[in-house]
Design a protein around this motif. Structure first.
Motif, PDB file in Angstrom:
ATOM      1  N   GLY A 295       0.796  -1.227   0.000  1.00 11.10           N
ATOM      2  CA  GLY A 295       0.000   0.000   0.000  1.00 11.10           C
ATOM      3  C   GLY A 295       0.823   1.269   0.000  1.00 11.10           C
ATOM      4  O   GLY A 295       0.264   2.360  -0.078  1.00 11.10           O
ATOM      5  N   THR A 296       2.151   1.156   0.068  1.00  9.21           N
ATOM      6  CA  THR A 296       3.012   2.337   0.019  1.00  9.21           C
ATOM      7  C   THR A 296       3.495   2.556  -1.409  1.00  9.21           C
ATOM      8  O   THR A 296       3.074   1.867  -2.344  1.00  9.21           O
ATOM      9  N   ASP A 297       4.412   3.512  -1.579  1.00  9.21           N
ATOM     10  CA  ASP A 297       4.935   3.813  -2.911  1.00  9.21           C
ATOM     11  C   ASP A 297       6.068   2.884  -3.338  1.00  9.21           C
ATOM     12  O   ASP A 297       6.648   3.071  -4.407  1.00  9.21           O
ATOM     13  N   VAL A 298       6.412   1.903  -2.518  1.00 14.03           N
ATOM     14  CA  VAL A 298       7.456   0.943  -2.888  1.00 14.03           C
ATOM     15  C   VAL A 298       6.999   0.173  -4.120  1.00 14.03           C
ATOM     16  O   VAL A 298       5.898  -0.385  -4.156  1.00 14.03           O
ATOM     17  N   CYS A 299       7.831   0.165  -5.156  1.00 13.96           N
ATOM     18  CA  CYS A 299       7.479  -0.492  -6.422  1.00 13.96           C
ATOM     19  C   CYS A 299       8.592  -1.470  -6.803  1.00 13.96           C
ATOM     20  O   CYS A 299       9.622  -1.077  -7.349  1.00 13.96           O
TER      21      CYS A 299
END
Length: 224
Positions: A116-120
């Motif tokens: 759910g975070t911006d970690v891609c």
């Protein structure tokens, strides 16, 4: 008497980019009778910009494991370094290497809190007899073939047509090269060179990096 700072000033304000920086890639891995082939292009893109034409999207983790990476370049490099460190610590503590399945489970558990975070991050673990895909929400999938990135639909088209268990080493290498080449020819975010690794029970071997422009011209000559 000093004034108390407002609650808005005490929190950092997120700044939105003026435009979205889309990114893409083409990575693939598949199992055949001679081991596992991992291949990827070398273009790092940021929106319509080619940020770097010669990045490394396949990273050796230890002597019998390489990882293909797709997503944010900074995130992928960070998690590959963390994974390499944890595997090395495990080996020092237990006097043996962590299995491919155990490595994938460890990576999944480390990534799950960032769901759910911006970690891609999308990493494919390529052992000599196993292929496991792990993404930034902690999902973990095992299979015989994976292609990840914006160029993956084109790569899958080539792989689904010609991939079989009975391929020999040279046929498997040619198939991987063609899959990456076709993807880079059609996908704007993939391109430049192709990196290719062959993983067997004896360890991994890296093939010399090739320029895909030369492959394009050879393909055009065949059509004439």
């Amino acid at each position: 008497m000093t004034s108390r700072p407002s609650s808005r000033a005490s929190h950092s304000v997120s700044v939105r980019r003026p435009f979205p920086l889309s990114h893409g890639t083409t990575t693939l891995g598949f199992i055949f009778q001679g081991g596992v082939i991992a291949a990827a292009d070398t273009r790092a893109s940021a929106g319509g910009l080619v940020a770097c034409p010669a990045v490394h999207k396949i990273t050796p983790i230890h002597s019998h494991l390489v990882v293909t990476s797709s997503g944010s370049g900074a995130d992928c490099m960070l998690w590959e370094r963390i994974l390499t460190r944890e595997i090395r610590l495990y080996q020092l503590r237990h006097k043996r290497r962590l299995s491919i399945s155990g490595t994938a489970k460890l990576l999944s558990l480390m990534l799950h809190p960032f769901k759910g975070t911006d970690v891609c991050v999308a990493l494919t673990l390529c052992g000599w007899d196993k292929l496991i895909y792990v993404c930034s929400d902690g999902a973990r999938l095992q299979g015989d073939i994976f292609s990840v990135g914006s160029g993956s639909p084109y790569a899958y088209g080539v792989l689904d047509r010609s991939l079989s268990w009975s391929l020999n080493k040279e046929e498997a290498i040619l198939l991987a090269r063609e899959a990456v080449f076709r993807a880079t020819h059609r996908d704007a975010y993939s391109g430049n060179n192709v990196d290719l690794f062959h993983v067997t029970a004896e360890g991994w071997r890296q093939r010399q990096r090739e320029d895909l422009k030369e492959e394009y011209y050879r393909d055009m000559e065949k059509r004439v």
